[in-house]
Motif scaffolding. Structure first.
Motif, short mmCIF file in Angstrom:
data_model
loop_
_atom_site.label_atom_id
_atom_site.label_comp_id
_atom_site.label_asym_id
_atom_site.label_seq_id
_atom_site.Cartn_x
_atom_site.Cartn_y
_atom_site.Cartn_z
N TYR A 233 6.45 35.39 -0.05
CA TYR A 233 7.00 34.79 -1.26
C TYR A 233 6.01 33.74 -1.77
CZ TYR A 233 11.53 36.92 -0.28
OH TYR A 233 12.54 37.82 -0.07
N LEU B 113 10.83 30.36 -6.05
CA LEU B 113 10.45 31.33 -5.02
C LEU B 113 10.47 32.73 -5.60
CD1 LEU B 113 12.57 29.70 -2.27
CD2 LEU B 113 10.27 30.54 -1.77
N PHE C 134 9.36 36.86 -4.91
CA PHE C 134 9.01 37.88 -3.92
C PHE C 134 7.69 38.54 -4.27
CE2 PHE C 134 9.78 41.13 -0.85
CZ PHE C 134 9.42 42.33 -1.43
N GLU D 29 6.89 43.24 0.90
CA GLU D 29 7.49 43.32 2.24
C GLU D 29 6.87 44.48 2.99
OE1 GLU D 29 10.13 45.75 3.32
OE2 GLU D 29 10.77 44.75 5.17
N ARG E 169 7.01 48.38 2.00
CA ARG E 169 8.27 49.00 1.59
C ARG E 169 8.71 48.55 0.20
NH1 ARG E 169 12.84 48.85 6.25
NH2 ARG E 169 12.70 46.59 5.89
N ASN E 170 8.25 47.39 -0.20
CA ASN E 170 8.72 46.85 -1.46
C ASN E 170 7.67 45.92 -2.03
OD1 ASN E 170 10.48 46.35 -3.59
ND2 ASN E 170 12.20 45.83 -2.27
N LYS E 171 7.61 45.84 -3.36
CA LYS E 171 6.61 45.01 -4.01
C LYS E 171 7.23 44.32 -5.21
CE LYS E 171 1.75 45.34 -5.47
NZ LYS E 171 1.81 44.25 -6.45
N GLY E 172 6.88 43.07 -5.40
CA GLY E 172 7.36 42.31 -6.55
C GLY E 172 6.46 42.50 -7.75
N LEU F 109 4.83 31.51 1.23
CA LEU F 109 5.71 31.57 2.39
C LEU F 109 5.79 32.98 2.94
CD1 LEU F 109 8.68 29.37 1.12
CD2 LEU F 109 7.00 28.75 2.84
N TYR G 220 19.98 46.11 6.67
CA TYR G 220 20.02 45.21 5.54
C TYR G 220 20.68 43.90 5.93
CZ TYR G 220 18.67 49.02 2.50
OH TYR G 220 18.00 50.04 1.88
N ASN G 221 20.29 42.88 5.23
CA ASN G 221 20.88 41.56 5.43
C ASN G 221 20.54 40.91 6.75
OD1 ASN G 221 22.31 41.60 2.91
ND2 ASN G 221 23.77 42.97 3.87
N SER G 222 19.55 41.43 7.47
CA SER G 222 19.11 40.68 8.64
C SER G 222 18.44 39.42 8.12
CB SER G 222 18.14 41.52 9.47
OG SER G 222 17.13 42.08 8.67
N PRO G 223 18.79 38.26 8.69
CA PRO G 223 18.33 36.99 8.12
C PRO G 223 16.81 36.88 8.12
CG PRO G 223 20.04 36.63 9.76
CD PRO G 223 19.63 38.07 9.86
N LEU G 224 16.29 36.23 7.11
CA LEU G 224 14.87 35.93 7.05
C LEU G 224 14.59 34.62 7.76
CD1 LEU G 224 13.86 36.78 3.37
CD2 LEU G 224 13.73 38.22 5.40
N PHE H 34 11.64 31.88 7.97
CA PHE H 34 10.46 31.49 7.22
C PHE H 34 9.48 30.67 8.04
CE2 PHE H 34 11.13 32.71 2.82
CZ PHE H 34 12.48 33.02 2.80
N TYR I 280 20.25 29.29 1.43
CA TYR I 280 19.20 28.79 2.29
C TYR I 280 19.04 27.29 2.05
CZ TYR I 280 17.54 33.35 3.88
OH TYR I 280 17.44 34.58 4.49
N GLU J 202 15.05 45.43 1.43
CA GLU J 202 15.73 44.24 0.92
C GLU J 202 14.71 43.20 0.49
OE1 GLU J 202 18.54 42.78 3.66
OE2 GLU J 202 18.61 40.80 2.78
#
Lengths: 114, 111
Positions: free
Chosen positions: A35, A43, A45, A48, A55-58, A90, A99-103, A105, B36, B97
């Motif tokens: 991030y 912040l 994104f 990832e 898997r993913n791009k901002g 970050l 999904y929703n597994s905590p990040l 930092f 957060y 995600e």
């Protein structure tokens, strides 16, 4: 467990240069996200990675790239630096399996472009 | 487009007073929302998430789909609650995600 480690903590570069930032995730975590944090945009994104695959791009230009290694460590590269790239970058890791597994930092790398 | 709005950049309350940090979102789908927190000189960390329906450090947050809100509340603020608070929405489009963050609210609890 050791937390997410980012190196270096601070970087000063000049316009046109390139930079590589490093992130070591929590042991066992396979997902690493990046991030960008700025006062104006907050912040945002970047991308990832999971098991060495993006898997993913901002919505950032192609000058921003990254990769992940087999040990889950990740690097982020910014080429042809611009003044607007000055920010706190970050890294966050998670188990990534569901999904929703905590990040979790890291402390971030503060990049200043002059 | 998915968006998270935290209307207050700064919020100041006295110790023992109730506190509410506002968060509104827009998302086409079933949202997953988080709060957060970043304490001074510490890293950003998860405070709570709506699917857990739990209370952490006395804070609670209820997802209101009708009002598209996820406000964070605590009945009696403590000085150690002073921090930067970010509301975040999980966007699962694109294969994995990613979190969409609000701009944050800086909470100051005065003695």
């Amino acid at each position: 467990k050791a937390g997410v480690t980012q190196t270096p903590r601070y970087l000063i570069k000049t316009r046109g240069q390139q930079v590589t930032l490093s992130c070591s995730p929590i042991s066992g975590h396979r997902s690493v996200s990046w991030y960008q944090q700025t006062p104006g945009q907050g912040l945002q994104f970047l991308f990832e990675y999971f098991s060495e695959t993006q898997r993913n791009k901002g919505n950032f230009p192609g000058r921003f790239s990254g990769r992940q290694f087999s040990n889950s460590r990740s690097e982020m590269n910014v080429s042809t630096l611009e003044l607007g790239d000055s920010a706190l970058y970050l890294c966050a890791s998670s188990s990534g399996g569901v999904y929703n597994s905590p990040l979790h930092f890291g402390n971030g790398t503060r990049l200043t472009v002059t | 487009a998915q968006r998270v709005t935290q209307p207050e950049k700064l919020l100041s309350v006295f110790k023992g007073a109730p506190v509410e940090l506002k968060c509104n979102y827009s998302y086409s789908g079933s949202p997953e929302l988080f709060w957060y927190v970043q304490y001074s000189r510490q890293r950003l960390q998860l405070l709570l998430r709506h699917i857990s329906r739990e209370s952490i450090k006395g804070f609670t947050a209820d997802l209101n789909k009708g009002e598209t809100s996820f406000h964070l509340k605590k009945p009696f603020a403590q000085e150690e609650d002073s921090a930067m608070y970010y509301c975040a929405l999980s966007d699962r489009r694109g294969g994995s995600e990613k979190l969409v963050f609000g701009k944050g609210t800086k909470l100051t609890v005065n003695p």
